[in-house]
Design a protein around this motif. Structure first.
Motif, short mmCIF file in Angstrom:
data_model
loop_
_atom_site.label_atom_id
_atom_site.label_comp_id
_atom_site.label_asym_id
_atom_site.label_seq_id
_atom_site.Cartn_x
_atom_site.Cartn_y
_atom_site.Cartn_z
N GLY A 196 -30.27 -38.66 -70.45
CA GLY A 196 -30.24 -37.62 -71.90
C GLY A 196 -29.16 -36.53 -71.41
N ALA A 197 -29.42 -35.98 -70.34
CA ALA A 197 -28.40 -34.83 -69.95
C ALA A 197 -27.16 -35.38 -69.68
CB ALA A 197 -29.01 -34.18 -68.80
N PRO A 222 -20.47 -32.96 -72.07
CA PRO A 222 -18.99 -33.21 -72.22
C PRO A 222 -18.15 -33.43 -71.00
CG PRO A 222 -19.40 -30.87 -73.00
CD PRO A 222 -20.62 -31.60 -72.79
N GLY A 223 -18.75 -32.72 -70.09
CA GLY A 223 -17.88 -32.39 -68.83
C GLY A 223 -18.82 -32.93 -67.46
N ALA A 282 -17.31 -24.57 -63.66
CA ALA A 282 -17.21 -23.67 -64.96
C ALA A 282 -17.35 -24.90 -66.25
CB ALA A 282 -15.94 -22.92 -65.34
N GLY A 283 -18.36 -24.77 -67.00
CA GLY A 283 -18.50 -25.95 -67.98
C GLY A 283 -19.21 -27.03 -67.80
N ALA A 284 -19.77 -27.36 -66.32
CA ALA A 284 -20.55 -28.14 -66.07
C ALA A 284 -22.05 -27.88 -66.28
CB ALA A 284 -20.55 -28.18 -64.39
N ARG A 285 -22.78 -28.99 -66.38
CA ARG A 285 -24.04 -28.93 -66.74
C ARG A 285 -25.14 -29.27 -65.24
NH1 ARG A 285 -27.48 -31.65 -71.61
NH2 ARG A 285 -29.37 -31.03 -71.09
N HIS A 305 -20.32 -18.79 -62.27
CA HIS A 305 -19.62 -19.74 -63.51
C HIS A 305 -19.93 -19.92 -64.82
CE1 HIS A 305 -16.84 -20.89 -59.90
NE2 HIS A 305 -18.03 -20.88 -59.13
N GLY A 306 -21.21 -19.19 -64.97
CA GLY A 306 -21.78 -19.32 -66.03
C GLY A 306 -22.78 -20.53 -66.30
N VAL A 307 -23.23 -20.88 -65.09
CA VAL A 307 -23.99 -22.53 -65.24
C VAL A 307 -25.02 -22.12 -64.63
CG1 VAL A 307 -23.97 -24.58 -64.26
CG2 VAL A 307 -21.91 -23.78 -64.81
#
Length: 242
Positions: free
Chosen positions: A29-30, A35-36, A151-154, A180-182
């Motif tokens: 699911g994750a 998206p990235g 950055a932008g990764a989950r 990186h905001g993760v």
């Protein structure tokens, strides 16, 4: 009989841990939602978990990326069915620290067995980050080339949650990702037996006496298992004879 009780205090007496299949579904699911790039922090020594990550990656249309250490650990199992960079949908990424170690020690044979087509580089991931799932550890986050992709990764933490709170590698990895905001989300199940499984074990063995080891709550053994076997508490550092 000596029996561990790691799950005592973490679960109710009749509560069970999620199955490995449940972990795979949550990972899937994750991966489908992201998206990235997807980062999964899991130990390569947890072979079942690596298989679950690979299966989820395959089902989501992604490719699994691992470093040299993980590749060597999985290769050491001797099983061709275990994911490795020899799989067509698994890639080897050589973080800077590992590349430097290989060069310094002339250990090029460690990567010689991996077909060059399976090697992956930062520029490859940057072109299409949504295509990859990385088996993450700090060799990646310490690599400046890879850090530019975070950055932008989950990011998923797929190990014992306590390691995120004890100042160990989990906390350090979380601090690497934070700029990186993760953040790390937890998707995991325990490798230890839950209380119902422990009861089934005691009922099957029917020991003359039962003594707890590897638990924070030995006092709970009597209430959980006393109807199946006499519980004898043994003090740490106190010798006894069987």
């Amino acid at each position: 009989m000596l029996m561990e009780g790691s799950s005592l205090g973490r679960l109710d007496p009749y509560e069970c841990f999620p199955a490995e299949e449940d972990v795979e579904e949550r990972l899937l699911g994750a991966m489908r939602e992201a998206p990235g790039l997807v980062l999964v922090a899991a130990s390569a020594q947890n072979v079942d978990r690596v298989v679950s990550i690979h299966r989820a990656a395959k089902r989501s249309g992604r490719r699994l990326v691992m470093d040299l250490q993980a590749a060597e650990v999985l290769e050491a199992t001797g099983y061709r069915s275990i994911p490795s960079p020899l799989f067509p949908d698994v890639h080897l990424y050589l973080p800077w620290r590992q590349a430097r170690w290989v060069k310094r020690h002339g250990a090029f044979d460690l990567i010689g067995g991996v077909r060059k087509a399976r090697r992956l580089f930062p520029e490859d991931i940057a072109v299409r980050p949504g295509r990859y799932v990385v088996l993450l550890n700090r060799t990646f986050t310490e690599d400046r080339r890879f850090a530019s992709l975070i950055a932008g990764a989950r990011a998923v933490w797929s190990q014992w949650e306590g390691y995120l709170r004890l100042g160990a590698h989990g906390e350090r990895l979380a601090s690497d990702l934070a700029p990186h905001g993760v953040a790390l989300e937890v998707i995991h199940t325990s490798g230890h037996a839950d209380p119902p499984s422990l009861r089934r074990l005691v009922a099957a063995v029917r020991p003359e006496t039962l003594s707890p080891v590897h638990t924070f709550h030995p006092e709970r053994f009597e209430g959980l298992f006393g109807d199946l076997a006499p519980v004898v508490l043994r003090g740490d550092g106190v010798p006894w004879t069987v």
